[in-house]
Design a protein around this motif. Structure first.
Motif, PDB file in Angstrom:
ATOM      1  N   ARG A 130       0.844  -1.189   0.000  1.00  0.00           N
ATOM      2  CA  ARG A 130       0.000   0.000   0.000  1.00  0.00           C
ATOM      3  C   ARG A 130       0.885   1.246   0.000  1.00  0.00           C
ATOM      4  NH1 ARG A 130      -2.890  -3.533  -0.942  1.00  0.00           N
ATOM      5  NH2 ARG A 130      -5.024  -3.940  -0.235  1.00  0.00           N
ATOM      6  N   PRO A 131       0.495   2.274  -0.762  1.00  0.00           N
ATOM      7  CA  PRO A 131       1.250   3.531  -0.723  1.00  0.00           C
ATOM      8  C   PRO A 131       0.960   4.288   0.576  1.00  0.00           C
ATOM      9  CG  PRO A 131      -0.683   3.782  -2.119  1.00  0.00           C
ATOM     10  CD  PRO A 131      -0.647   2.331  -1.690  1.00  0.00           C
ATOM     11  N   LEU A 132       1.951   5.021   1.049  1.00  0.00           N
ATOM     12  CA  LEU A 132       1.821   5.798   2.283  1.00  0.00           C
ATOM     13  C   LEU A 132       2.323   7.208   2.032  1.00  0.00           C
ATOM     14  CD1 LEU A 132       1.168   5.768   5.368  1.00  0.00           C
ATOM     15  CD2 LEU A 132       3.574   5.153   5.728  1.00  0.00           C
ATOM     16  N   TYR A 150       4.323  17.707   8.551  1.00  0.00           N
ATOM     17  CA  TYR A 150       4.066  18.648   9.639  1.00  0.00           C
ATOM     18  C   TYR A 150       2.821  18.285  10.434  1.00  0.00           C
ATOM     19  CZ  TYR A 150       7.554  20.964   6.850  1.00  0.00           C
ATOM     20  OH  TYR A 150       8.707  21.232   6.149  1.00  0.00           O
ATOM     21  N   ASN A 151       2.457  17.000  10.389  1.00  0.00           N
ATOM     22  CA  ASN A 151       1.312  16.525  11.162  1.00  0.00           C
ATOM     23  C   ASN A 151       1.537  15.050  11.477  1.00  0.00           C
ATOM     24  OD1 ASN A 151      -1.165  15.731  12.218  1.00  0.00           O
ATOM     25  ND2 ASN A 151      -2.338  17.064  10.866  1.00  0.00           N
ATOM     26  N   GLU A 152       2.247  14.781  12.573  1.00  0.00           N
ATOM     27  CA  GLU A 152       2.603  13.409  12.908  1.00  0.00           C
ATOM     28  C   GLU A 152       1.372  12.545  13.144  1.00  0.00           C
ATOM     29  OE1 GLU A 152       5.373  10.889  16.096  1.00  0.00           O
ATOM     30  OE2 GLU A 152       5.114  13.055  16.311  1.00  0.00           O
ATOM     31  N   ASN A 153       0.343  13.101  13.777  1.00  0.00           N
ATOM     32  CA  ASN A 153      -0.859  12.310  14.035  1.00  0.00           C
ATOM     33  C   ASN A 153      -1.542  11.895  12.736  1.00  0.00           C
ATOM     34  OD1 ASN A 153      -0.716  12.213  16.848  1.00  0.00           O
ATOM     35  ND2 ASN A 153      -1.701  14.205  17.071  1.00  0.00           N
ATOM     36  N   ALA A 154      -1.508  12.777  11.742  1.00  0.00           N
ATOM     37  CA  ALA A 154      -2.095  12.425  10.449  1.00  0.00           C
ATOM     38  C   ALA A 154      -1.326  11.278   9.809  1.00  0.00           C
ATOM     39  CB  ALA A 154      -2.114  13.644   9.523  1.00  0.00           C
ATOM     40  N   TRP A 155       0.000  11.268   9.974  1.00  0.00           N
ATOM     41  CA  TRP A 155       0.801  10.176   9.411  1.00  0.00           C
ATOM     42  C   TRP A 155       0.501   8.868  10.140  1.00  0.00           C
ATOM     43  CZ3 TRP A 155       4.668   6.893  11.276  1.00  0.00           C
ATOM     44  CH2 TRP A 155       5.344   6.158  10.303  1.00  0.00           C
ATOM     45  N   ILE A 156       0.401   8.911  11.459  1.00  0.00           N
ATOM     46  CA  ILE A 156       0.077   7.701  12.224  1.00  0.00           C
ATOM     47  C   ILE A 156      -1.286   7.165  11.797  1.00  0.00           C
ATOM     48  CG2 ILE A 156      -0.466   6.836  14.530  1.00  0.00           C
ATOM     49  CD1 ILE A 156       1.648   8.814  15.604  1.00  0.00           C
ATOM     50  N   ALA A 157      -2.256   8.070  11.643  1.00  0.00           N
ATOM     51  CA  ALA A 157      -3.587   7.647  11.201  1.00  0.00           C
ATOM     52  C   ALA A 157      -3.533   7.049   9.803  1.00  0.00           C
ATOM     53  CB  ALA A 157      -4.545   8.838  11.236  1.00  0.00           C
ATOM     54  N   ALA A 158      -2.675   7.593   8.935  1.00  0.00           N
ATOM     55  CA  ALA A 158      -2.549   7.058   7.578  1.00  0.00           C
ATOM     56  C   ALA A 158      -1.990   5.646   7.598  1.00  0.00           C
ATOM     57  CB  ALA A 158      -1.663   7.973   6.739  1.00  0.00           C
ATOM     58  N   GLN A 196      -2.329   3.473  10.114  1.00  0.00           N
ATOM     59  CA  GLN A 196      -3.406   2.622  10.629  1.00  0.00           C
ATOM     60  C   GLN A 196      -4.451   2.339   9.550  1.00  0.00           C
ATOM     61  OE1 GLN A 196      -4.581   5.141  13.856  1.00  0.00           O
ATOM     62  NE2 GLN A 196      -3.120   4.256  15.312  1.00  0.00           N
ATOM     63  N   SER A 197      -4.800   3.377   8.778  1.00  0.00           N
ATOM     64  CA  SER A 197      -5.801   3.203   7.718  1.00  0.00           C
ATOM     65  C   SER A 197      -5.290   2.299   6.612  1.00  0.00           C
ATOM     66  CB  SER A 197      -6.191   4.571   7.133  1.00  0.00           C
ATOM     67  OG  SER A 197      -6.827   5.373   8.105  1.00  0.00           O
ATOM     68  N   ALA A 198      -4.013   2.429   6.263  1.00  0.00           N
ATOM     69  CA  ALA A 198      -3.451   1.601   5.198  1.00  0.00           C
ATOM     70  C   ALA A 198      -3.432   0.132   5.601  1.00  0.00           C
ATOM     71  CB  ALA A 198      -2.038   2.076   4.860  1.00  0.00           C
ATOM     72  N   VAL A 199      -3.111  -0.131   6.867  1.00  0.00           N
ATOM     73  CA  VAL A 199      -3.116  -1.519   7.342  1.00  0.00           C
ATOM     74  C   VAL A 199      -4.540  -2.076   7.331  1.00  0.00           C
ATOM     75  CG1 VAL A 199      -2.703  -2.980   9.366  1.00  0.00           C
ATOM     76  CG2 VAL A 199      -1.021  -1.245   8.695  1.00  0.00           C
ATOM     77  N   ARG A 200      -5.489  -1.280   7.803  1.00  0.00           N
ATOM     78  CA  ARG A 200      -6.886  -1.726   7.811  1.00  0.00           C
ATOM     79  C   ARG A 200      -7.368  -1.983   6.385  1.00  0.00           C
ATOM     80  NH1 ARG A 200      -8.609   1.890  10.947  1.00  0.00           N
ATOM     81  NH2 ARG A 200      -9.293   3.396   9.401  1.00  0.00           N
ATOM     82  N   TYR A 202      10.097   5.860  14.905  1.00  0.00           N
ATOM     83  CA  TYR A 202       8.683   5.966  14.554  1.00  0.00           C
ATOM     84  C   TYR A 202       7.922   4.680  14.881  1.00  0.00           C
ATOM     85  CZ  TYR A 202       9.853   3.263  10.377  1.00  0.00           C
ATOM     86  OH  TYR A 202      10.282   2.275   9.516  1.00  0.00           O
ATOM     87  N   LEU A 203       8.626   3.559  15.012  1.00  0.00           N
ATOM     88  CA  LEU A 203       7.946   2.306  15.323  1.00  0.00           C
ATOM     89  C   LEU A 203       7.272   2.359  16.693  1.00  0.00           C
ATOM     90  CD1 LEU A 203      10.534  -0.333  14.034  1.00  0.00           C
ATOM     91  CD2 LEU A 203       8.553   0.594  12.849  1.00  0.00           C
ATOM     92  N   ARG A 204       7.759   3.235  17.579  1.00  0.00           N
ATOM     93  CA  ARG A 204       7.161   3.356  18.908  1.00  0.00           C
ATOM     94  C   ARG A 204       5.775   3.992  18.860  1.00  0.00           C
ATOM     95  NH1 ARG A 204      12.419   5.749  22.190  1.00  0.00           N
ATOM     96  NH2 ARG A 204      13.802   3.946  21.870  1.00  0.00           N
ATOM     97  N   ALA A 205       5.399   4.546  17.727  1.00  0.00           N
ATOM     98  CA  ALA A 205       4.095   5.213  17.608  1.00  0.00           C
ATOM     99  C   ALA A 205       2.946   4.220  17.500  1.00  0.00           C
ATOM    100  CB  ALA A 205       4.095   6.146  16.391  1.00  0.00           C
ATOM    101  N   PHE A 206       3.254   2.915  17.487  1.00  0.00           N
ATOM    102  CA  PHE A 206       2.210   1.908  17.308  1.00  0.00           C
ATOM    103  C   PHE A 206       2.309   0.854  18.411  1.00  0.00           C
ATOM    104  CE2 PHE A 206       3.594   3.670  13.261  1.00  0.00           C
ATOM    105  CZ  PHE A 206       2.397   4.204  12.795  1.00  0.00           C
ATOM    106  N   PRO A 207       2.015   1.245  19.658  1.00  0.00           N
ATOM    107  CA  PRO A 207       2.151   0.291  20.778  1.00  0.00           C
ATOM    108  C   PRO A 207       1.164  -0.865  20.693  1.00  0.00           C
ATOM    109  CG  PRO A 207       1.051   2.301  21.499  1.00  0.00           C
ATOM    110  CD  PRO A 207       1.546   2.564  20.112  1.00  0.00           C
TER     111      PRO A 207
END
Length: 343
Positions: free
Chosen positions: A73-75, A80-88, A90-94, A120-125
C-alpha cells in the motif's frame, strides 16, 4: 508465536539486499506482510527518484514467488502533522486487511534494532514489535548517489548490493527522461554544496514562501531552474540581508508572479505565518522557510505572470492539488495543507 500479519514501513528507494533480507524474515514470521511504501505521491527528486508504483515493482521483481503473500500500500507523507501520518499508517493496514482482517493482537510491526534510527515504530504500541538485524552494506542513500552518478562504477555498486531483477529495472530506468533530469538535478546540488565547503560551519539558509489563497484557488509558480525545474512551487525565495521576513515574501510575490496588489493590501490579507524546519525539506542543505498565508475575499482572480526565476505563474483550484501532489516541489504541498487543511 507466529503472527497473521507483519507490517513493514519503508522507502525502498531503491530496494536493496538488506530490504530483501528483512522481507524474508517477515515472511518467516507471519502469514502475510503488509508493506507500506513511504513518501508516495511526492514529486521526483534525487532523494525520491521513484514513484510508489515503481518501488512496488522492485519488490515484486525481487520476490516473485512470495508476491501473493505481500500486500503493498502507498503511504503519503505528512511532514508537519505526525498524528495524520500515524492515522494514515493505521488506515493503510486496515485497508490491506479488509473487513475480514485478523484482530489487532495478531498484527506485528517489523523493523531494525532500536538503535538503527527507527523511533517511529514506537508510535504503534498496539502492534508487537519484531526486531531484525540489518545486513552490513551501503544504505539506500549511498546507492541512490551511486545510481545517479551516471557511471559504470555507479552501476557496478548497484549490481553488487541490489537483487539482479531490481538492477535490471534500474538499468531500464536509466533510459528515461526522468533519469536524465534527476542526474542534472543531482549535479546542480553537488555544485551548490561545494560552494559552501570552505565555511567553518554547515550553513543554514533562510527563505520565505507565500501561500496566497483567493476564491478557492492557490497561487503557484513553475520553477524555471534546478532544483525542481518544471515543478510547481509556492512563490518565494531567499531573504536578503537587509529585509524583514514579511517584506521579503511581498517582494518575492511581486517578482515571481507580477501580482499587482499593493503591499498594504497584501499585508492586510495576512492570516497566519509559520516556520517549516524539517531537516530534510530541501536538497540544497539545511533550509528553514517562513511561510505566510494570505487569504482574499471571493472575487475575480488577479492576473499573474511568471517572472524572475519562475517560468510561469498560475492560479490552481484547491480541489486540483491532491492530484497534482507528484508535480509540487519539495514540501510545498504539505505547507499548503498545514494552512488550509487536508486536501
Amino acid at each position: 508465536m507466529r503472527l497473521d500479519s507483519l507490517v513493514l514501513i519503508g522507502q525502498f528507494a531503491p530496494l536493496h539486499n538488506g530490504h530483501v533480507a528483512l522481507l524474508h524474515r517477515a515472511l518467516e514470521r507471519a502469514d502475510r506482510v503488509i508493506v507500506l511504501i513511504g513518501s508516495a505521491g511526492r514529486a521526483r527528486n534525487s532523494r525520491h527518484p521513484w514513484t510508489a508504483a515503481e518501488r512496488e515493482q522492485m519488490i515484486r521483481a525481487a520476490l516473485p514467488t512470495e508476491s501473493a503473500r505481500i500486500l503493498v500500500r502507498p503511504l503519503r507523507d505528512h511532514l508537519y502533522n505526525e498524528n495524520a501520518w500515524i492515522a494514515a499508517v493505521q488506515s493503510a493496514v486496515r485497508d490491506a486487511l479488509g473487513t475480514d482482517g485478523p484482530p489487532s493482537q495478531h498484527i506485528g510491526l517489523i523493523g531494525g534494532p532500536e538503535n538503527a534510527g527507527v523511533d517511529y515504530l514506537r508510535a504503534f504500541p498496539q502492534w508487537p514489535r519484531e526486531e531484525a538485524s540489518l545486513l552490513d552494506g551501503p544504505r539506500a542513500g549511498d546507492l541512490r548517489d551511486s545510481f545517479l552518478e551516471d557511471s559504470a562504477e555507479g552501476m557496478a555498486m548497484i549490481r553488487a548490493h541490489i537483487p539482479p531483477a531490481v538492477a535490471d529495472l534500474l538499468t531500464s530506468f536509466r533510459e528515461t527522461p526522468a533519469y536524465r533530469s534527476l542526474v542534472e538535478e543531482r549535479r546542480f546540488v553537488e555544485r551548490y554544496r561545494q560552494g559552501w565547503e570552505s565555511s567553518p560551519y554547515p550553513p543554514t539558509f533562510v527563505t520565505v514562501d507565500g501561500v496566497v489563497v483567493h476564491s478557492g484557488h492557490v497561487l503557484l509558480v513553475e520553477r524555471g531552474a534546478q532544483p525542481g525545474k518544471g515543478q510547481w512551487a509556492l512563490p518565494g525565495g531567499f531573504v536578503r540581508g537587509d529585509e524583514r521576513l514579511l517584506d521579503a515574501v511581498v517582494r518575492e510575490l511581486r517578482e515571481e508572479t507580477r501580482l499587482k496588489l499593493p503591499a498594504p493590501v497584501l499585508r492586510g490579507s495576512l492570516r497566519a505565518q509559520e516556520a517549516f524546519d524539517h531537516p530534510e525539506r530541501s536538497l540544497r542543505g539545511r533550509t528553514i522557510t517562513h511561510a505566510f498565508h494570505f487569504e482574499f475575499q471571493a472575487g475575480e482572480l488577479p492576473p499573474v505572470k511568471g517572472g524572475d526565476n519562475a517560468a510561469k505563474a498560475r492560479w490552481f483550484p484547491l480541489s486540483d492539488l491532491r492530484a497534482m501532489e507528484s508535480q509540487i516541489y519539495e514540501d510545498h504541498f504539505y505547507i499548503i495543507e498545514r494552512f488550509i487543511g487536508t486536501l
